[in-house]
Design a protein around this motif. Structure first.
Motif, PDB file in Angstrom:
ATOM      1  N   VAL A 201      39.344  40.469  37.653  1.00  0.00           N
ATOM      2  CA  VAL A 201      39.046  39.350  36.762  1.00  0.00           C
ATOM      3  C   VAL A 201      39.885  38.137  37.172  1.00  0.00           C
ATOM      4  N   ARG A 202      39.197  37.030  37.498  1.00  0.00           N
ATOM      5  CA  ARG A 202      39.896  35.799  37.877  1.00  0.00           C
ATOM      6  C   ARG A 202      40.302  34.971  36.666  1.00  0.00           C
ATOM      7  N   GLY A 203      39.521  35.069  35.611  1.00  0.00           N
ATOM      8  CA  GLY A 203      39.811  34.276  34.425  1.00  0.00           C
ATOM      9  C   GLY A 203      38.616  34.280  33.481  1.00  0.00           C
ATOM     10  N   VAL A 204      38.708  33.467  32.457  1.00  0.00           N
ATOM     11  CA  VAL A 204      37.628  33.358  31.476  1.00  0.00           C
ATOM     12  C   VAL A 204      37.373  31.879  31.195  1.00  0.00           C
ATOM     13  N   PHE A 205      36.150  31.556  30.817  1.00  0.00           N
ATOM     14  CA  PHE A 205      35.814  30.198  30.401  1.00  0.00           C
ATOM     15  C   PHE A 205      34.715  30.271  29.355  1.00  0.00           C
ATOM     16  N   ARG A 206      34.572  29.200  28.607  1.00  0.00           N
ATOM     17  CA  ARG A 206      33.579  29.161  27.544  1.00  0.00           C
ATOM     18  C   ARG A 206      32.469  28.191  27.924  1.00  0.00           C
TER      19      ARG A 206
END
Length: 222
Positions: A201-206
């Motif tokens: 997992v590189r990251g999260v965004f909305r």
């Protein structure tokens, strides 16, 4: 005795004037000279600046002539900077979760097909398929993300990518769309209990009120 009356009458006949004119004061018949008044030439009005009508200057006129025009070299640099800060991602659904991967190594999206199992292969390898003569290794991404096996469906698709000279594929429940996302919008991934999952997992965004998990393909398909 001199007859003054006769003398006056005679004088009237000679001069041809009435008695009233002779009796006037001589000074009354003299016209009083009047001084000649010379009107000066009308000067051109000098414009007076007001808060609402400023005087025009060469710099002001030059600004008006160029205002709103495209300034060469400025827009291009701004566009390049904006593009550099964006990444293109393919979004999809697996087990109700929304994920995204970079389209940099995307080859094709196809309908799922049966894979030929490879003896003694890693449990995360489903098998291999042939895509127009190219051998594609199918990876069980659901298992790596700790999701249950797929239930199947008409929306299921296989995403084919190229990584380190290999052509790999993995199945998803549904492909959504390609998005352009600012790099700054991607937040560090939350802490998870699985070390393998956290590495992928590189990251999260909305986006559109939905939380999307950005995956690292290199680590996901390793």
């Amino acid at each position: 005795m001199v007859d003054l009356v006769k003398i006056r009458k005679k004088a009237k006949r000679v001069l041809g004037v009435g008695s009233g004119e002779l009796e006037q004061n001589p000074t009354d018949a003299v016209a009083t000279p009047t001084a000649e008044v010379t009107t000066p030439a009308k000067a051109e009005p000098i414009p007076t600046p007001t808060p609402h009508t400023p005087l025009s200057t060469p710099k002001l006129e030059q600004f008006k002539a160029t205002a709103g025009q495209r300034r060469e070299g400025f827009i291009e640099r701004e566009t390049e900077t904006t593009s550099a800060d964006q990444i293109e991602l393919l979004t999809f659904i697996i087990a109700g979760e929304q994920y995204a991967v970079s389209i940099e190594h995307l080859v094709e999206i196809i309908k799922p097909r049966d894979a030929t199992q490879v003896p003694n292969a890693d449990p995360t390898i489903v098998g291999i398929i042939s895509l127009r003569g190219t051998m594609v290794t199918v990876i069980d991404v659901r298992r790596k993300l700790r999701h249950p096996p797929a239930a199947g469906g008409n929306d299921a698709r296989m995403i084919v990518v190229e990584r380190a000279g290999e052509v790999l594929g993995f199945e998803v429940d549904r492909v959504l769309r390609v998005l352009k996302v600012d790099s700054a919008a991607v937040e560090p991934h939350p802490v998870v209990h699985s070390s393998e999952l956290s590495e992928a997992v590189r990251g999260v965004f909305r986006h559109a009120s939905a939380l999307t998990i950005l995956l690292d393909l290199d680590k996901l398909l390793a």
